[in-house]
Design an enzyme around this catalytic site. Structure first.
Site, PDB file in Angstrom:
ATOM      1  N   HIS A  40       0.825  -1.215   0.000  1.00 49.58           N
ATOM      2  CA  HIS A  40       0.000   0.000   0.000  1.00 49.58           C
ATOM      3  C   HIS A  40       0.858   1.264   0.000  1.00 49.58           C
ATOM      4  O   HIS A  40       2.042   1.233   0.319  1.00 49.58           O
ATOM      5  CB  HIS A  40      -0.914   0.025   1.228  1.00 49.58           C
ATOM      6  N   LYS A  43      -1.053   4.961   4.711  1.00 49.50           N
ATOM      7  CA  LYS A  43      -2.062   4.078   5.310  1.00 49.50           C
ATOM      8  C   LYS A  43      -1.835   3.932   6.814  1.00 49.50           C
ATOM      9  O   LYS A  43      -0.704   3.705   7.249  1.00 49.50           O
ATOM     10  CB  LYS A  43      -2.020   2.711   4.615  1.00 49.50           C
TER      11      LYS A  43
END
Ligand SMILES: NC(=O)C1=CN([C@@H]2O[C@H](COP(=O)(O)OP(=O)(O)OC[C@H]3O[C@@H](n4cnc5c(N)ncnc54)[C@H](O)[C@@H]3O)[C@@H](O)[C@H]2O)C=CC1
Ligand SMILES: O=C(O)C1=N[C@H](C(=O)O)C[C@H](O)C1
Length: 246
Positions: free
Chosen positions: A131, A135
């Site tokens: 990711h 995040k």
């Protein structure tokens, strides 16, 4: 016309949802709320979409249920205990629907399905999620859900959730986190959006099931589908699967 409110409206996902709702002929964006704003503006909505933070989502959701508003929730952080709490609130709010989905990408939902289908055919399975570095949570909600589905499928087939592993010494974290017995590894890298690989290994062959969200618009068809259907789905729905007839 369905009146929609968005919680987390100034965030990456919330802003994308606001734009998608505004672009849809059958939906009207009536409230765009972020941290510190008055939740009362949401009472103009029939459906509230929440993309906020695992630490904020439960209070938001309780408020929606108490005010008779349907909710579509993409925020991560839901475990069995949280889902049971939401079911408890909904028991006192007949007619209200809540959908919680760890991933609204259609391809991501299929990737989870395919991983669960494949899990019983291989000796080993590990998950790598990748990711963007902004995040907040690790591992991702999608990876957690995938691991749970894979572990359940393997247990049903009489297999252990993970695979063979002779490691006797390791640095902390080198073998990832164990989710339901399945090793899960989290990468955070500038330039990425949301990606996952499920690695399966057997006798002389491996299978890699990979999903890539290259843009946050990938989540919008699933979010809008849920917004359109949640009014006719009272109670708690977990995952997008039933809306896709999966
Ligand atoms: N289910 C899915 O398909 C997807 C889920 N997500 C999840 O959605 C969540 C949000 O992700 P991003 O948009 O990337 O985060 P972000 O940090 O860009 O946005 C979150 C927004 O929520 C706001 N916020 C925080 N507390 C709030 C509160 N109490 N009330 C109203 N607003 C509040 C923040 O100020 C921020 O603007 C994360 O849990 C993420 O994992 C993200 C992408 C897809
Ligand atoms: O934070 C994100 O970006 C994402 N969060 C969800 C998750 O944790 O699984 C869905 C997707 O991976 C993007």
């Amino acid at each position: 016309m369905i009146n929609v409110g968005v919680l987390g409206a100034r965030g990456r996902m919330g802003a994308t949802v606001c734009a998608a709702v505004e672009a849809a002929d059958d939906l009207a964006l009536v409230a765009a709320v972020d941290a510190g704003d008055d939740l009362a503006t949401l009472t103009k909505a029939e459906v509230v979409v929440d993309f906020t933070h695992p630490g904020a989502v439960m209070d938001n959701l309780r408020w929606c249920v108490e005010n008779g508003l349907h909710a579509v929730v993409g925020t991560t952080g839901f475990d069995d205990a949280r889902l049971a709490t939401v079911r408890g609130w909904l028991a006192s709010a007949p007619g209200v629907g809540v959908l919680v989905a760890p991933n609204f990408g259609i391809a991501a939902v299929l990737m989870m399905r395919f991983a669960a289908q494949a899990a019983r055919f291989f000796e080993s399975v590990e998950i790598v999620e990748l990711h963007h570095p902004n995040k907040a949570d690790a591992p991702s909600g999608t990876a957690r859900r995938t691991a749970e589905l894979v572990a359940a499928a393997r247990r049903e087939a009489g297999l252990t959730p993970g695979g063979p592993d002779a490691t006797t010494t390791a640095l902390d974290g080198a073998r990832g986190a164990s989710v339901d017995g399945v090793p899960v590894h989290a990468i955070r890298l500038a330039g990425l959006v949301a990606h996952q690989e499920v690695l399966l290994g057997g006798s002389g062959e491996t299978l890699t099931i990979r999903h890539d969200s290259l843009d946050r618009v990938s989540f919008m068809p699933g979010v809008l589908l849920a917004v359109r259907q949640i009014g006719s789905r009272p109670g708690l729905t977990v995952g997008l699967d039933p809306l896709l007839d999966l």
